[in-house]
Design an enzyme around this catalytic site. Structure first.
Site, short mmCIF file in Angstrom:
data_model
loop_
_atom_site.label_atom_id
_atom_site.label_comp_id
_atom_site.label_asym_id
_atom_site.label_seq_id
_atom_site.Cartn_x
_atom_site.Cartn_y
_atom_site.Cartn_z
N HIS A 86 31.30 19.95 55.26
CA HIS A 86 30.37 19.59 54.18
C HIS A 86 31.11 19.15 52.94
CE1 HIS A 86 30.56 23.58 51.96
NE2 HIS A 86 30.79 24.06 53.17
N ASP A 88 29.48 18.83 49.98
CA ASP A 88 28.88 19.39 48.77
C ASP A 88 29.59 20.69 48.42
OD1 ASP A 88 27.72 20.70 51.06
OD2 ASP A 88 26.14 21.52 49.78
N GLU A 152 25.05 21.76 52.71
CA GLU A 152 25.37 23.05 53.33
C GLU A 152 25.13 24.19 52.36
OE1 GLU A 152 27.36 26.55 54.89
OE2 GLU A 152 27.75 25.59 52.97
N HIS A 212 5.86 44.28 22.04
CA HIS A 212 6.71 45.08 21.17
C HIS A 212 7.04 46.37 21.93
CE1 HIS A 212 8.05 47.57 17.87
NE2 HIS A 212 8.04 46.51 17.06
N THR A 314 13.73 44.02 20.22
CA THR A 314 12.94 45.08 20.86
C THR A 314 11.75 44.48 21.57
OG1 THR A 314 11.90 45.43 18.74
CG2 THR A 314 13.67 46.93 19.31
N ARG A 327 22.41 39.59 54.70
CA ARG A 327 23.28 39.02 55.73
C ARG A 327 22.89 39.66 57.05
NH1 ARG A 327 26.15 34.51 53.85
NH2 ARG A 327 26.09 34.80 51.59
N SER A 398 28.14 32.76 56.18
CA SER A 398 27.17 32.12 57.07
C SER A 398 27.37 30.61 57.12
CB SER A 398 25.74 32.38 56.57
OG SER A 398 25.56 33.76 56.32
N HIS A 426 33.27 29.97 45.94
CA HIS A 426 32.03 30.28 45.19
C HIS A 426 32.33 30.95 43.84
CE1 HIS A 426 29.05 30.09 48.82
NE2 HIS A 426 30.08 29.27 48.99
N1 BES Z 1 32.06 28.13 54.16
C1 BES Z 1 31.04 29.02 53.74
C2 BES Z 1 30.79 30.15 54.72
C3 BES Z 1 31.95 31.04 55.01
C4 BES Z 1 32.86 31.39 54.05
C5 BES Z 1 32.10 31.53 56.28
C6 BES Z 1 33.93 32.21 54.35
C7 BES Z 1 33.14 32.36 56.58
C8 BES Z 1 34.07 32.70 55.62
C9 BES Z 1 29.76 28.23 53.50
O1 BES Z 1 29.99 27.09 52.73
C10 BES Z 1 28.81 29.08 52.72
O2 BES Z 1 29.11 29.41 51.61
N2 BES Z 1 27.64 29.38 53.29
C11 BES Z 1 26.62 30.06 52.59
C12 BES Z 1 25.32 29.97 53.32
C13 BES Z 1 24.43 28.84 52.91
C14 BES Z 1 23.15 28.88 53.69
C15 BES Z 1 24.17 28.79 51.44
C16 BES Z 1 26.92 31.54 52.46
O3 BES Z 1 27.53 32.12 53.36
O4 BES Z 1 26.52 32.11 51.45
MN MN Z 2 31.60 26.06 53.41
MN MN Z 3 30.16 27.79 50.59
#
Ligand code: BES
Ligand code: MN
Ligand code: MN
Length: 470
Positions: A86, A88, A152, A212, A314, A327, A398, A426
């Protein structure tokens, strides 16, 4: 293979410069503000596939961002590898925590720092360059198809549709993906399982306006107080998720699976040190590898409401929100889990508030075989270039499309990732080792070669010093 290494050495700097150009494009799929840039990244990938020698390069329109498809069919009787990745990336926020701007890649301590450096631009681009190496040295041993998407990080919804509608086009023998991590640079591993995902947003509404907190406090339900209590009720003191039915379908590892998982090298002290935590936490009766690899989890990803600006205001807010991810592991079903969550979460709400649960995206868990020709080809490729046999591991992240490849195309996947868990994907200061980038480009051609040989039924010599027989 000397010709491959020679080609890689000769073009080393350009291979990096090109990745840098891709990393400079802020292709954040989650934020419409970056729309033009996501298209730009797609176009860049298109051009580079063409330059590397791919044929039938196509920009496939979807209801969202395009899928870049390309192929090189050298002989229909040879096996075909479908490469997925991917282009993105995740939003770079919070900007202020980056030591250098996320879309101005730089090298520090032999690592490339940029959003997407590892996930997944760096790892995806290795495949384009490995293909270039094979193609320009006239040694491509298999047919190859590329499918790179731009959604992705937002759930791959349109890719699912594309795969279902293009079964013929995507016909292949195996899927190859580099979008996961290895244990360490000196402990190569191959991912054999990914968790699935259910992702929801919840909204708790109390009074019809912000009040309030002195005039009304103590007499009217505060949605933030209520929300935090409801969230706390989702897990018990043993770290188990309390949603009725949540664990019903969870696959309990067989003794063999358990032994394999726990044979994985894991250093708990190093794990804690790297995260600067004094202790770990999780479901009772399971260790860290099990908790993050083969057990489900539930986490609040964001929570907001009320006043969060400077100083003190407040206020008893009208609304509170949270984004919650679960997960999942085999054989949980993401839609079913989302439904169970919704039912239970709504039942937790006191009559003093209203609750809505909005599902975002989901994905099914996946396991990949270790007894396949493709796994063996990958294993031997690592062995050749790392000098060590890779260990099978379960990753907690995932990649929803892996389960769909199996369901729609009956294709198994090999997860040949070269990232590290410490690459901060991330997170601010995401990075990717130069070692990993180049090692990936060096290793991938061996996969093709081994796969070709093994499919032909030839005996491939698996040794660190001896070349795979041609
Ligand atoms: N590459 C990751 C998934 C990943 C990271 C798998 C490290 C194993 C080890 C992928 O880009 C990702 O971040 N997937 C998302 C899921 C998606 C549906 C937003 C995730 O796992 O949060
Ligand atoms: Mn990825
Ligand atoms: Mn990712």
């Amino acid at each position: 293979m000397d010709i491959w290494n020679d080609y890689l050495t000769e073009h080393k700097q350009r291979f990096l410069d090109e990745l840098f150009d891709l990393l400079r494009i802020p292709s954040v799929s989650a934020d419409p503000q970056f729309k033009e840039d996501v298209y730009k990244a797609a176009q860049y990938v298109y051009t580079k596939l063409l330059e590397a020698g791919a044929e039938k390069v196509e920009t496939c329109k979807t209801a969202g961002y395009p899928i870049i498809y390309a192929e090189k069919i050298i002989d229909p009787s040879l096996p075909t590898v479908l490469v997925y990745g991917h282009y993105d990336v995740q939003p770079p926020d919070p900007y202020e925590l980056w030591d250098s701007p996320p879309f101005q890649p730089i090298i520090k301590n032999e690592k490339i720092y940029a959003r997407g450096a590892c996930d997944d631009k760096g790892q995806m681009y290795m495949h384009i360059k490995a293909f270039e190496v094979l193609n320009k040295t006239n040694s491509l041993p298999c047919n190859v198809k590329f499918m790179f998407e731009g959604e992705e990080e937002v759930g791959s919804e349109n890719l699912g549709i594309f795969v279902a509608e293009n079964k013929d086009k995507l016909k292949a023998d195996v899927v190859l993906i580099s979008d996961t991590s290895m244990i360490a640079n000196d402990i190569p591993s191959i991912t054999t399982g990914l968790r699935g995902l259910s992702y929801v947003q919840v909204e708790v509404t109390g009074p019809n306006r912000d009040l309030h907190s002195g005039v009304y406090g103590g007499a009217v339900a505060n949605p933030i107080n209520v929300l935090t209590k409801m969230i706390a009720a989702l897990q018990d003191d043993q770290g188990r998720i309390t949603i009725p039915g949540f664990y019903d379908k969870v696959h309990i590892l067989t003794p063999d699976e358990q032994a394999e998982l726990n044979g994985t090298p894991f250093d708990l002290d190093a794990y804690k040190n790297e995260l600067e935590i004094n202790d770990i936490q999780g479901e009772e009766g399971f260790n860290t590898l099990e908790r993050s690899g083969v057990r489900p989890s539930l986490d609040v990803n964001g929570i907001w409401g009320g006043y969060t600006g400077e100083g003190a205001k407040t206020v008893l807010p009208s609304k509170a929100y949270a984004k919650i991810s679960m997960r999942l592991v085999p054989n949980q079903d993401s839609e079913e889990i989302t439904r169970l969550f919704k039912q239970y979460f709504e039942s937790l709400a006191p009559p003093s508030v209203k609750v809505t649960v909005t599902p975002h995206h989901g994905g099914e868990p996946a396991v990949t075989p270790t007894n396949s020709i493709a796994y063996q080809a990958a294993s031997m490729a690592f062995e050749t270039t790392f000098g060590k046999k890779p260990v099978p591991t379960r990753d907690g992240g995932s990649i929803p499309i892996v389960a769909l490849f199996e369901k729609e195309l009956q294709l198994k996947t090999v997860l040949m990732g070269f990232g590290l868990n410490s690459d901060a994907i991330h997170s601010p200061n995401e990075h990717y080792g130069l070692f990993n980038y180049y090692k990936g480009i060096e290793t991938i051609p061996h996969f093709y070669k081994n796969y070709h040989q093994l499919k032909k039924g030839n005996n491939v010599v698996s040794s660190t010093t001896q070349e795979v027989s041609q």
